[in-house]
Motif scaffolding. Structure first.
Motif, PDB file in Angstrom:
ATOM      1  N   THR A 149       0.837  -1.196   0.000  1.00  0.00           N
ATOM      2  CA  THR A 149       0.000   0.000   0.000  1.00  0.00           C
ATOM      3  C   THR A 149       0.872   1.246   0.000  1.00  0.00           C
ATOM      4  O   THR A 149       1.949   1.277   0.593  1.00  0.00           O
ATOM      5  N   LEU A 150       0.373   2.277  -0.675  1.00  0.00           N
ATOM      6  CA  LEU A 150       1.041   3.572  -0.771  1.00  0.00           C
ATOM      7  C   LEU A 150       0.002   4.640  -0.484  1.00  0.00           C
ATOM      8  O   LEU A 150      -1.002   4.743  -1.196  1.00  0.00           O
ATOM      9  N   SER A 151       0.225   5.430   0.571  1.00  0.00           N
ATOM     10  CA  SER A 151      -0.742   6.449   0.968  1.00  0.00           C
ATOM     11  C   SER A 151      -0.147   7.841   0.834  1.00  0.00           C
ATOM     12  O   SER A 151       1.041   8.053   1.092  1.00  0.00           O
ATOM     13  N   PHE A 152      -1.005   8.777   0.433  1.00  0.00           N
ATOM     14  CA  PHE A 152      -0.661  10.196   0.364  1.00  0.00           C
ATOM     15  C   PHE A 152      -1.626  10.933   1.286  1.00  0.00           C
ATOM     16  O   PHE A 152      -2.833  10.926   1.044  1.00  0.00           O
ATOM     17  N   THR A 153      -1.119  11.576   2.332  1.00  0.00           N
ATOM     18  CA  THR A 153      -2.026  12.237   3.268  1.00  0.00           C
ATOM     19  C   THR A 153      -2.517  13.584   2.758  1.00  0.00           C
ATOM     20  O   THR A 153      -3.545  14.082   3.227  1.00  0.00           O
ATOM     21  N   ARG A 154      -1.814  14.177   1.768  1.00  0.00           N
ATOM     22  CA  ARG A 154      -2.212  15.488   1.253  1.00  0.00           C
ATOM     23  C   ARG A 154      -2.355  15.501  -0.273  1.00  0.00           C
ATOM     24  O   ARG A 154      -2.264  16.552  -0.897  1.00  0.00           O
ATOM     25  N   GLU A 155      -2.590  14.348  -0.865  1.00  0.00           N
ATOM     26  CA  GLU A 155      -2.810  14.260  -2.305  1.00  0.00           C
ATOM     27  C   GLU A 155      -4.118  13.511  -2.546  1.00  0.00           C
ATOM     28  O   GLU A 155      -4.237  12.329  -2.196  1.00  0.00           O
ATOM     29  N   THR A 156      -5.115  14.183  -3.116  1.00  0.00           N
ATOM     30  CA  THR A 156      -6.396  13.546  -3.388  1.00  0.00           C
ATOM     31  C   THR A 156      -6.260  12.530  -4.518  1.00  0.00           C
ATOM     32  O   THR A 156      -5.221  12.440  -5.185  1.00  0.00           O
ATOM     33  N   ILE A 157      -7.331  11.785  -4.757  1.00  0.00           N
ATOM     34  CA  ILE A 157      -7.327  10.829  -5.863  1.00  0.00           C
ATOM     35  C   ILE A 157      -7.051  11.545  -7.180  1.00  0.00           C
ATOM     36  O   ILE A 157      -6.238  11.091  -7.997  1.00  0.00           O
ATOM     37  N   ALA A 158      -7.715  12.676  -7.397  1.00  0.00           N
ATOM     38  CA  ALA A 158      -7.506  13.426  -8.641  1.00  0.00           C
ATOM     39  C   ALA A 158      -6.066  13.909  -8.759  1.00  0.00           C
ATOM     40  O   ALA A 158      -5.463  13.846  -9.840  1.00  0.00           O
ATOM     41  N   GLN A 159      -5.495  14.382  -7.657  1.00  0.00           N
ATOM     42  CA  GLN A 159      -4.110  14.849  -7.686  1.00  0.00           C
ATOM     43  C   GLN A 159      -3.143  13.698  -7.927  1.00  0.00           C
ATOM     44  O   GLN A 159      -2.158  13.849  -8.655  1.00  0.00           O
ATOM     45  N   PHE A 160      -3.418  12.541  -7.319  1.00  0.00           N
ATOM     46  CA  PHE A 160      -2.578  11.374  -7.581  1.00  0.00           C
ATOM     47  C   PHE A 160      -2.595  11.026  -9.065  1.00  0.00           C
ATOM     48  O   PHE A 160      -1.544  10.793  -9.681  1.00  0.00           O
ATOM     49  N   ASN A 161      -3.785  10.979  -9.646  1.00  0.00           N
ATOM     50  CA  ASN A 161      -3.883  10.605 -11.058  1.00  0.00           C
ATOM     51  C   ASN A 161      -3.157  11.591 -11.959  1.00  0.00           C
ATOM     52  O   ASN A 161      -2.533  11.202 -12.955  1.00  0.00           O
ATOM     53  N   THR A 162      -3.202  12.869 -11.609  1.00  0.00           N
ATOM     54  CA  THR A 162      -2.555  13.893 -12.429  1.00  0.00           C
ATOM     55  C   THR A 162      -1.045  13.915 -12.237  1.00  0.00           C
ATOM     56  O   THR A 162      -0.286  14.012 -13.210  1.00  0.00           O
ATOM     57  N   GLU A 163      -0.598  13.803 -10.986  1.00  0.00           N
ATOM     58  CA  GLU A 163       0.803  14.066 -10.665  1.00  0.00           C
ATOM     59  C   GLU A 163       1.669  12.823 -10.521  1.00  0.00           C
ATOM     60  O   GLU A 163       2.884  12.884 -10.752  1.00  0.00           O
ATOM     61  N   HIS A 164       1.076  11.681 -10.113  1.00  0.00           N
ATOM     62  CA  HIS A 164       1.914  10.560  -9.697  1.00  0.00           C
ATOM     63  C   HIS A 164       1.666   9.243 -10.420  1.00  0.00           C
ATOM     64  O   HIS A 164       2.511   8.349 -10.353  1.00  0.00           O
ATOM     65  N   LEU A 165       0.536   9.094 -11.070  1.00  0.00           N
ATOM     66  CA  LEU A 165       0.213   7.810 -11.684  1.00  0.00           C
ATOM     67  C   LEU A 165       1.320   7.338 -12.617  1.00  0.00           C
ATOM     68  O   LEU A 165       1.690   6.157 -12.620  1.00  0.00           O
ATOM     69  N   SER A 166       1.886   8.247 -13.391  1.00  0.00           N
ATOM     70  CA  SER A 166       2.923   7.869 -14.358  1.00  0.00           C
ATOM     71  C   SER A 166       4.235   7.466 -13.693  1.00  0.00           C
ATOM     72  O   SER A 166       5.119   6.896 -14.342  1.00  0.00           O
ATOM     73  N   LYS A 167       4.372   7.744 -12.389  1.00  0.00           N
ATOM     74  CA  LYS A 167       5.607   7.430 -11.664  1.00  0.00           C
ATOM     75  C   LYS A 167       5.534   6.081 -10.949  1.00  0.00           C
ATOM     76  O   LYS A 167       6.506   5.669 -10.315  1.00  0.00           O
TER      77      LYS A 167
END
Length: 218
Positions: A149-167
């Motif tokens: 599991t990987l959690s982001f406490t200050r990144e919403t689902i939308a922000q994850f998809n925009t900023e981190h999914l490709s990483k």
């Protein structure tokens, strides 16, 4: 610099930046924030804190070396906004690569960010929480094994998809929601990613179980 492989002892407490907590550091070497450890470093069955220090800094490992977190717990303390990274100039995916960070054997790692070419690998028994907003996976990459599991406490689902999914990769292949990972909201402003088996792998496993059952009935 060091005298060989560096290992955590915890002799001076839990502070990741305190050189008294390690064996294998070279004589005269003073560890601290943004000071590069030029060797492999292992934390086994350790309890480690990343404390708040001046400005925003990191525990830093040189390119080509591996930091292993084995059966250990890392947490932020004192309102820390500090993280783990490589030396400036390292970057992924373009390169040059920085250090490798392996999280294994039931470990739990909390940091504010990873930066400067870190390749983080999380096995299926372990978890990572990143507390930063904006870009907590900064010119770095993460691979999750099934079950991690990987959690982001200050990144919403939308922000994850925009900023981190490709990483993110899952078992070494591109992350694809519903195929090899699920994502859920974490509180009001966070998100949690869980690596799951691809349907084909699950189907093959089910077929194998059925064939074994039928063979035993003969």
């Amino acid at each position: 610099m060091s005298n060989g492989a560096v290992t955590w002892t915890g002799n001076a407490g839990t502070n990741i930046f305190d050189g008294g907590n390690y064996s294998g550091l070279a004589d005269g070497f003073t560890l601290g924030p943004n000071v590069t450890v030029e060797d492999n470093i292992t934390f086994s069955n350790a309890t480690v804190t990343i404390p708040q220090v001046s400005a925003q800094q990191r525990f830093q490992v040189a390119s080509g070396f591996t930091m292993t977190v084995d059966g250990s717990n890392f947490s932020l303390s004192g309102g820390s906004n500090d993280g783990i990274g490589g030396a400036p100039g390292s970057r992924l995916p373009a390169g040059p690569a920085g250090p490798t960070l392996n999280i294994i054997n039931g470990s739990s790692l909390e940091a504010f960010f990873i930066v400067n070419g870190v390749q983080m690998n999380v096995d299926g028994t372990s978890s990572v929480t990143l507390g930063g907003a904006g870009n907590p996976v900064n010119i770095s990459s993460i691979n999750l094994d099934t079950g991690a599991t990987l959690s982001f406490t200050r990144e919403t689902i939308a922000q994850f998809n925009t900023e981190h999914l490709s990483k993110i990769t899952i078992n070494g292949v591109a992350a694809e929601e519903g195929l090899n990972f699920t994502i859920a909201a974490l509180g009001a402003g966070g998100s949690t990613i869980t690596a799951i088996p691809e349907p084909s792998a699950g189907l093959l496993g089910a077929i194998g179980c059925i064939l074994l059952f039928l063979r035993r009935r003969r």
